[in-house]
Every structure is written in C-alpha cells, then in structure tokens.
Write a protein that holds these residues in place. Structure first.
Motif, short mmCIF file in Angstrom:
data_model
loop_
_atom_site.label_atom_id
_atom_site.label_comp_id
_atom_site.label_asym_id
_atom_site.label_seq_id
_atom_site.Cartn_x
_atom_site.Cartn_y
_atom_site.Cartn_z
N ILE A 125 0.93 -1.16 0.03
CA ILE A 125 0.05 -0.30 -0.01
C ILE A 125 1.00 1.30 -0.15
CG2 ILE A 125 -1.65 1.30 1.13
CD1 ILE A 125 -2.75 -1.35 2.52
N GLY A 126 0.68 2.05 -0.92
CA GLY A 126 1.48 3.47 -0.97
C GLY A 126 0.44 4.50 -0.70
N VAL A 127 0.94 5.48 0.14
CA VAL A 127 0.21 6.59 0.53
C VAL A 127 0.67 7.88 0.17
CG1 VAL A 127 -1.09 7.70 2.47
CG2 VAL A 127 -0.66 5.20 2.86
N PHE A 128 0.08 8.70 -0.68
CA PHE A 128 0.54 9.90 -0.87
C PHE A 128 -0.14 10.87 -0.29
CE2 PHE A 128 1.80 8.99 -5.76
CZ PHE A 128 2.88 8.17 -5.45
N ASN A 129 0.71 11.48 0.79
CA ASN A 129 0.21 12.70 1.47
C ASN A 129 0.49 14.00 0.96
OD1 ASN A 129 -0.52 14.33 3.49
ND2 ASN A 129 1.21 13.62 5.23
N ARG A 130 -0.62 14.49 0.22
CA ARG A 130 -0.48 15.38 -0.81
C ARG A 130 0.22 14.79 -2.01
NH1 ARG A 130 -1.72 20.37 0.96
NH2 ARG A 130 -1.05 20.91 2.92
#
Length: 282
Positions: free
Chosen positions: A109-114
């Motif tokens: 799972i990759g999370v782009f914060n902005r």
C-alpha cells in the motif's frame, strides 16, 4: 460509501464538512486489523498494489489519519510519501516523474500525503511556481490560462489509467474541512505549547486564498474522478469519523478484489509430512 463518491458534478459549498459516527474509534480498530490481513494476502499474491491519495486544506488531518488507519499494517506493507516543494533534481524532470517513481510495488500500500494533484492545485493558486519547471512553452505567468491546467488534469487521468491497468488500485480522498474548523485547529496550534512547532505564518497567508483553493479543488474533483481512480469527498471536521470513513472505503474496495494466497507447489505439498518429521527429529 457511495454517498461520498464523486460520480457526478459536485459543488463543495453544498457538501457536508461534519459528520459524527458514534464509537468511531472503536470501529476503526476492528477495520484496520482487517485491512492488515488483506494487505498480507495481497502481498503473498503479488498481483496488485494500492495507491491511497490524500488531499485537503492545511490542518485537515492527513497525517493523523495515516497514523491511525494504517497503524496495524505490517511495516513492510505500507509506504508513505509526503510530497513537498520539488527539489532541484525533481524539477529537471516532468511534473509527474517524482510521483511515478514513488508508486507502490505490487503487494504494498502506498500513501501519497499530498499528491500529483498539487500540480493543478497549488500551482494554479500560485502560477509563479510553474516558471520553476522551465517548460519551453511557458515563458511568463500570463501564458498559464485555464486550458493549461485542464490539459494537466487530462494528463493525470491518463497517468492514473495506465497505472490502474497495470494492477494498482487507486483511491483518492479529499478531506473536506470547513473554514471555521480550520480556524479552530490553527488556534489550537498557537495555544498549546507542544503544538506550536506545527504552526507556520504561511498557514495564514494560504488561508486568505481559501475561496481560490475551493474553486481549484472543485474543478479537479469534477474532472478527475474516474471509475479506475475515484475521488471520495470525506467530511473532515470530526477526525475520528473521517478516519473511519476512509478506512471503511479502503476495506470495502480491497474485499472486492478477492485476493488469494498462492498455493504451495504440488511437489512440495506432497512432502509436507516428511518436512515436519525432519524438523521434529532435529
């Protein structure tokens, strides 16, 4: 969860920023354990990745949401990228390059914060930032008309379609914060000494551009919410509820893919009893 899905034209002024779900914290604990189990199975299967995109005004709760929703996921299974101002090296590439190389591997799972949407959001509110990209066709700010950003949105749609076609499940969340709640959260940062470090005078400058940001968000939500990469508008004034809603959408989406753990090859399966005996006799 379809209540939050952007599937037709929306107006942010008419969307709710506050919803309160009883026992949201307790329910989240259950859901994040399920997300963790599904990520383990997805990792074993090795066919899909998940990309979670989080956008929202300052203080909308992105950091704490990431911490709480993914708290139980194996450390090897989730990777968070917080995109700041592009570096000198990043500016030597096209605007999507740094996002492409940060995409999650299959099984993770990759999370782009902005996210890559900052390129049609912050740069639209502050068009002077585009000049730093040294695009041959853009020589001055007056070259940056609406058509420039609309073209970028279409390029982003194509980027996401390509990524999705190659096995990445994309979910995009806009944390919809009210201006009044943002004021309260900024005041909290100023009043609590242990929160002072989070405050920047720049937050107040950006707050004055609230209406411009809302216009840009509304446009990108309406132009880039697709079946393969949907946007969800999450009421964010109540943090526990916002976290729970995001977690529920992630869980429901992952369940739909029916991940399967691979079976042990037949030549090893028939030898399982022998392997057990070998270990037990050590």
């Amino acid at each position: 969860m379809n209540n939050y899905l952007v599937k037709s034209s929306i107006q942010l002024k008419k969307t709710e920023t506050k919803e309160v779900i009883d026992k949201a914290k307790k329910e989240l604990k259950k859901i994040r354990k399920e997300i963790s189990k599904l990520q383990d199975t997805m990792y074993a299967e090795g066919k899909h990745a998940v990309l979670i995109c989080l956008q929202g005004m300052d203080t909308s709760g992105k950091d704490s949401l990431i911490r709480e929703v993914f708290k139980d996921v194996n450390a090897r299974g989730v990777v968070v990228h917080s995109f700041k101002v592009p570096t000198e090296r990043e500016l030597k590439h096209d605007y999507l390059w740094r996002h492409y190389i940060a995409l999650p591997e299959r099984g993770k799972i990759g999370v782009f914060n902005r996210t890559h949407y900052e390129n049609v959001l912050v740069t639209r509110v502050h068009p002077e930032y585009i000049l730093g990209e040294k695009i041959p066709s853009v020589k001055r700010i007056t070259d940056l008309e609406d058509s420039f950003y609309h073209k970028r949105m279409e390029e982003i749609n194509n980027f996401e379609q390509h990524v999705a076609a190659n096995g990445t499940i994309i979910l995009k969340f806009f944390l919809n914060l009210s201006k009044e709640e943002q004021k309260n959260r900024l005041l909290r940062r100023l009043r609590l000494k242990e929160k002072n470090w989070k405050f920047s005078p720049g937050d107040l400058k950006e707050r004055k551009l609230w209406d411009k940001y809302q216009f840009c968000y509304e446009e990108l939500l309406n132009k880039t919410s697709k079946k393969h990469a949907p946007w969800y508008v999450i009421p964010a004034d109540d943090k526990p509820t916002a976290r729970l809603l995001v977690a529920q959408i992630i869980l429901n989406t992952l369940k739909q893919h029916n991940f399967k753990e691979p079976e042990l090859p037949a030549k090893y399966k028939v030898e399982i009893e022998n392997y057990k005996k070998e270990l037990e006799l050590e």
